[in-house]
Design a protein around this motif. Structure first.
Motif, PDB file in Angstrom:
ATOM      1  N   GLY A  70       0.798  -1.224   0.000  1.00  0.00           N
ATOM      2  CA  GLY A  70       0.000   0.000   0.000  1.00  0.00           C
ATOM      3  C   GLY A  70       0.823   1.262   0.000  1.00  0.00           C
ATOM      4  O   GLY A  70       0.379   2.299  -0.500  1.00  0.00           O
ATOM      5  N   HIS A  71       2.030   1.217   0.505  1.00  0.00           N
ATOM      6  CA  HIS A  71       2.881   2.404   0.548  1.00  0.00           C
ATOM      7  C   HIS A  71       3.472   2.766  -0.810  1.00  0.00           C
ATOM      8  O   HIS A  71       4.052   3.831  -0.971  1.00  0.00           O
ATOM      9  N   PHE A  72       3.339   1.884  -1.785  1.00  0.00           N
ATOM     10  CA  PHE A  72       3.864   2.183  -3.112  1.00  0.00           C
ATOM     11  C   PHE A  72       2.970   3.145  -3.883  1.00  0.00           C
ATOM     12  O   PHE A  72       3.407   3.756  -4.846  1.00  0.00           O
ATOM     13  N   GLY A  73       1.711   3.245  -3.474  1.00  0.00           N
ATOM     14  CA  GLY A  73       0.790   4.154  -4.145  1.00  0.00           C
ATOM     15  C   GLY A  73       0.149   3.538  -5.370  1.00  0.00           C
ATOM     16  O   GLY A  73      -1.051   3.465  -5.480  1.00  0.00           O
ATOM     17  N   ASP A  74       0.942   3.087  -6.308  1.00  0.00           N
ATOM     18  CA  ASP A  74       0.431   2.457  -7.526  1.00  0.00           C
ATOM     19  C   ASP A  74       0.311   0.956  -7.281  1.00  0.00           C
ATOM     20  O   ASP A  74       1.213   0.185  -7.586  1.00  0.00           O
ATOM     21  N   VAL A  75      -0.799   0.539  -6.691  1.00  0.00           N
ATOM     22  CA  VAL A  75      -0.978  -0.855  -6.303  1.00  0.00           C
ATOM     23  C   VAL A  75      -1.552  -1.638  -7.480  1.00  0.00           C
ATOM     24  O   VAL A  75      -2.575  -1.274  -8.049  1.00  0.00           O
ATOM     25  N   SER A  76      -0.848  -2.709  -7.841  1.00  0.00           N
ATOM     26  CA  SER A  76      -1.276  -3.567  -8.939  1.00  0.00           C
ATOM     27  C   SER A  76      -0.775  -4.981  -8.661  1.00  0.00           C
ATOM     28  O   SER A  76      -0.022  -5.210  -7.716  1.00  0.00           O
ATOM     29  N   ILE A  77      -1.180  -5.902  -9.501  1.00  0.00           N
ATOM     30  CA  ILE A  77      -0.678  -7.270  -9.360  1.00  0.00           C
ATOM     31  C   ILE A  77       0.847  -7.268  -9.500  1.00  0.00           C
ATOM     32  O   ILE A  77       1.550  -7.923  -8.724  1.00  0.00           O
ATOM     33  N   LYS A  78       1.353  -6.513 -10.459  1.00  0.00           N
ATOM     34  CA  LYS A  78       2.808  -6.437 -10.674  1.00  0.00           C
ATOM     35  C   LYS A  78       3.518  -5.919  -9.425  1.00  0.00           C
ATOM     36  O   LYS A  78       4.512  -6.492  -8.984  1.00  0.00           O
ATOM     37  N   THR A  79       3.003  -4.824  -8.858  1.00  0.00           N
ATOM     38  CA  THR A  79       3.597  -4.269  -7.638  1.00  0.00           C
ATOM     39  C   THR A  79       3.539  -5.282  -6.502  1.00  0.00           C
ATOM     40  O   THR A  79       4.492  -5.427  -5.735  1.00  0.00           O
ATOM     41  N   GLY A  80       2.409  -5.996  -6.397  1.00  0.00           N
ATOM     42  CA  GLY A  80       2.266  -7.011  -5.358  1.00  0.00           C
ATOM     43  C   GLY A  80       3.263  -8.154  -5.527  1.00  0.00           C
ATOM     44  O   GLY A  80       3.868  -8.603  -4.552  1.00  0.00           O
ATOM     45  N   LEU A  81       3.433  -8.605  -6.758  1.00  0.00           N
ATOM     46  CA  LEU A  81       4.377  -9.704  -7.011  1.00  0.00           C
ATOM     47  C   LEU A  81       5.821  -9.273  -6.745  1.00  0.00           C
ATOM     48  O   LEU A  81       6.591 -10.022  -6.134  1.00  0.00           O
ATOM     49  N   ILE A  82       6.172  -8.081  -7.193  1.00  0.00           N
ATOM     50  CA  ILE A  82       7.532  -7.585  -6.949  1.00  0.00           C
ATOM     51  C   ILE A  82       7.771  -7.411  -5.451  1.00  0.00           C
ATOM     52  O   ILE A  82       8.822  -7.813  -4.922  1.00  0.00           O
ATOM     53  N   SER A  83       6.800  -6.837  -4.761  1.00  0.00           N
ATOM     54  CA  SER A  83       6.928  -6.660  -3.306  1.00  0.00           C
ATOM     55  C   SER A  83       7.043  -8.007  -2.601  1.00  0.00           C
ATOM     56  O   SER A  83       7.875  -8.174  -1.704  1.00  0.00           O
ATOM     57  N   GLY A  84       6.195  -8.949  -2.986  1.00  0.00           N
ATOM     58  CA  GLY A  84       6.257 -10.292  -2.401  1.00  0.00           C
ATOM     59  C   GLY A  84       7.618 -10.921  -2.600  1.00  0.00           C
ATOM     60  O   GLY A  84       8.196 -11.492  -1.668  1.00  0.00           O
ATOM     61  N   PHE A  85       8.153 -10.801  -3.818  1.00  0.00           N
ATOM     62  CA  PHE A  85       9.468 -11.380  -4.095  1.00  0.00           C
ATOM     63  C   PHE A  85      10.554 -10.716  -3.259  1.00  0.00           C
ATOM     64  O   PHE A  85      11.405 -11.401  -2.668  1.00  0.00           O
TER      65      PHE A  85
END
Length: 133
Positions: A70-85
């Protein structure tokens, strides 16, 4: 349904999905994992308290990951996957590797457990990103 920016439905879905993925993964890798963890199958017992602790930890992990994504602002599946990794690589993989080295376990256990936590992190990150946290 959100409170303080956190989508608790997304967090619950991510935690349930991760928990089920772990059950499937360790069901498939059970014998290999027990050998690597030096657990006698005759002594292996699953209990409700153990499962509850596991699920509560998954909920906490999903809640924290939602906060990070959520702190990235631009929340997407891509952002979620990168954050998870990145969370997996920086915290999960490193922690379990250090712990298992000091406990005298082989790399096989680290690979088995590390892959499980990578699946969990990617699954949670993707789900949370899809929900828009």
């Amino acid at each position: 349904m959100s409170f303080g920016g956190a989508n608790y439905i997304a967090i619950l879905v991510a935690a349930v999905a991760a928990y089920l993925a772990g059950a499937i993964y360790y069901g498939w890798m059970g014998k290999t994992w027990m050998k690597a963890a030096r657990i006698d199958p005759a002594d292996a017992k699953m209990s409700l308290p153990l499962m509850v602790v596991g699920f509560v930890c998954e909920l906490i992990m999903a809640w924290v990951m939602a906060g990070v994504i959520g702190h990235f602002g631009d929340v997407s599946i891509k952002t979620g996957l990168i954050s998870g990794f990145l969370l997996w690589l920086g915290f999960m993989a490193t922690t379990l590797t250090v712990n298992q080295r000091y406990q005298g376990f082989g790399w096989d256990l680290s690979l088995i457990d590390g892959l499980h936590w990578l699946i969990v992190a990617l699954l949670m990150g993707g789900i949370l990103g899809a929900f828009g946290v």
